[in-house]
Design an enzyme around this catalytic site. Structure first.
Site, PDB file in Angstrom:
ATOM      1  N   MET A  21       0.979  62.336  36.298  1.00 54.79           N
ATOM      2  CA  MET A  21       0.318  60.563  36.650  1.00 54.79           C
ATOM      3  C   MET A  21      -0.575  60.267  37.713  1.00 54.79           C
ATOM      4  SD  MET A  21       2.204  56.558  35.619  1.00 54.79           S
ATOM      5  CE  MET A  21       3.054  58.436  34.336  1.00 54.79           C
TER       6      MET A  21
ATOM      7  N   SER B 194       2.783  66.161  39.443  1.00 53.46           N
ATOM      8  CA  SER B 194       3.808  65.179  39.417  1.00 53.46           C
ATOM      9  C   SER B 194       4.789  64.390  38.446  1.00 53.46           C
ATOM     10  CB  SER B 194       2.860  63.298  39.956  1.00 53.46           C
ATOM     11  OG  SER B 194       3.243  62.696  40.206  1.00 53.46           O
ATOM     12  N   THR B 195       4.285  63.499  37.102  1.00 54.29           N
ATOM     13  CA  THR B 195       5.956  63.382  36.534  1.00 54.29           C
ATOM     14  C   THR B 195       5.930  64.519  35.665  1.00 54.29           C
ATOM     15  OG1 THR B 195       5.264  61.810  36.728  1.00 54.29           O
ATOM     16  CG2 THR B 195       5.279  61.464  34.366  1.00 54.29           C
TER      17      THR B 195
ATOM     18  N   HIS C 169       4.969  65.648  43.682  1.00 51.21           N
ATOM     19  CA  HIS C 169       5.484  64.305  44.040  1.00 51.21           C
ATOM     20  C   HIS C 169       7.202  63.846  43.544  1.00 51.21           C
ATOM     21  CE1 HIS C 169       0.912  62.565  43.252  1.00 51.21           C
ATOM     22  NE2 HIS C 169       1.354  63.074  44.429  1.00 51.21           N
TER      23      HIS C 169
ATOM     24  N   ASP D 232      -4.398  61.710  42.004  1.00 52.31           N
ATOM     25  CA  ASP D 232      -4.315  62.963  43.102  1.00 52.31           C
ATOM     26  C   ASP D 232      -4.427  64.318  43.036  1.00 52.31           C
ATOM     27  OD1 ASP D 232      -3.047  63.227  45.579  1.00 52.31           O
ATOM     28  OD2 ASP D 232      -1.106  63.563  45.527  1.00 52.31           O
TER      29      ASP D 232
END
Length: 360
Positions: A301, A182-183, A208, A304
């Site tokens: 972050m 993600s991030t 993401h 997930d």
């Protein structure tokens, strides 16, 4: 980060500066340390008090926002939230901003900006708080957009748990790799995929990202890598030397058709506040690939992928997590480690080696 989040606003519109300042100053723990009409004025102010987060427009006089962003990331990496009408999802400007190191993007409309920003105050606040948690030392490369958290569901909302019809087919030599991030993930994926040889296990990837970002992101990586990288389409085969990236706004599942791995690209509710969800992909890999799979969870972050990676490990898959030292945000790997789903913890520069050797 202890204490208040110090924010600098850089936008040539006095209305935008005023509205963003009001939105942020109403929030506890956030302090606007300055607002400037262009990057040169901003730099003069920032030398006196350096901000924790910068809210930055792209189109400005004297120096444009992208030039300023690249200068920041090369000289003093600082989390930046792009707030611009030019950074519409999927545009070149948006991808360039992510590639240069922007932590998040908020797209302003070309008309009715004041009303939009007033209505979207929570989005701005959330983006600033999320950016402030990023590891500034890892920001000199692209990171993924931050989404406002919706209600949280588990992978049960999309795919049932337990063994599937393909999980027992472990005698095949066909190996696959599942990656979730993600991030900070656009940076991490570029670092990993560009190190891989043309012949390596087929890969399925959840990063993401909103709709329309993933196709351009995959196209960019495809031009940099020896492996084929593309946005996944329903029914695509997972074959050696190919990396399929889940489309923004859709879930991607691994499945099995005889001896062949394929992907399903489907609609469905948000899982762990995301669509695509890493947990959904990882659970499908546990069911249909079992010990033939390698699961990789990288910077991001939230949590997930933590449960899905544990399910992959329990199904016999090898599982690795990115080490905190190289993560932009050590959230997803940390949660996966805490849950017991991680077999090995390795820094970013070693992950490509694990993937390349998984096929042997």
């Amino acid at each position: 980060m202890g204490g208040q989040i110090k924010v600098m606003i850089v936008d040539d519109s006095a209305v935008v500066r005023q509205v963003v300042r009001q939105a942020l100053e109403h929030e506890p723990g956030i302090r606007v340390v300055g607002a400037a009409s262009d990057p040169l004025f901003a730099m003069m102010h920032m030398q006196r008090e350096w901000p924790d987060v910068i809210v930055l427009d792209i189109e400005m006089p004297r120096m444009d926002g992208l030039t300023f962003l690249k200068k920041l990331m090369s000289e003093r990496p600082t989390p930046v939230v792009i707030c611009s009408s030019l950074a519409e999802a999927g545009t070149t400007a948006a991808m360039n901003a992510l590639a240069a190191g922007a932590a998040s993007i908020i797209t302003k409309p070309k008309m009715g900006v004041k009303q939009f920003l007033e209505d979207s105050a929570n989005d701005v606040v959330h983006a600033v708080r999320a950016a402030a948690r990023a590891n500034a030392s890892r920001l000199a490369s692209p990171v993924a957009p931050v989404l406002v958290p919706p209600p949280k569901l588990s992978a049960d909302a999309v795919i049932g748990s337990g063994l599937g019809r393909g999980a027992g087919m472990v005698s095949t030599t066909e190996r696959i790799v599942a990656i979730g991030t993600s991030t900070g993930g656009t940076q991490a994926l570029e670092a990993v995929l560009t190190r891989l040889p043309a012949v390596c296990p087929g890969m399925v990837i959840v990063q993401h990202m909103p709709e329309r970002f993933t196709a351009m992101f995959a196209e960019r990586l495809n031009g940099l890598c020896q492996v084929e990288v593309r946005e996944a389409r329903h029914g695509d085969r997972v074959i050696p030397g190919r990396a399929l990236i889940a489309p923004g706004g859709k879930h991607m599942l691994l499945t099995r058709n005889g001896a062949q791995y394929t992907v399903e690209v489907i609609d469905g509710p948000l899982v762990n506040r995301h669509r695509p969800s890493v947990d959904v992909l990882f659970r499908s890999c546990a069911k249909f690939a079992g010990r033939n799979a390698l699961g990789v969870i990288m910077t991001g972050m939230g949590d997930d992928g933590a449960r899905g990676l544990k399910e992959m490990k329990e199904a016999g898959a090898r599982t690795i997590a990115e080490d905190e030292s190289t993560c932009v945000v050590f959230g997803m790997p940390k949660e996966a480690i805490a849950l017991g789903g991680v077999g090995e913890v390795v820094p970013l520069d070693r992950i490509a080696g694990f993937i390349a050797h998984h096929g042997h």
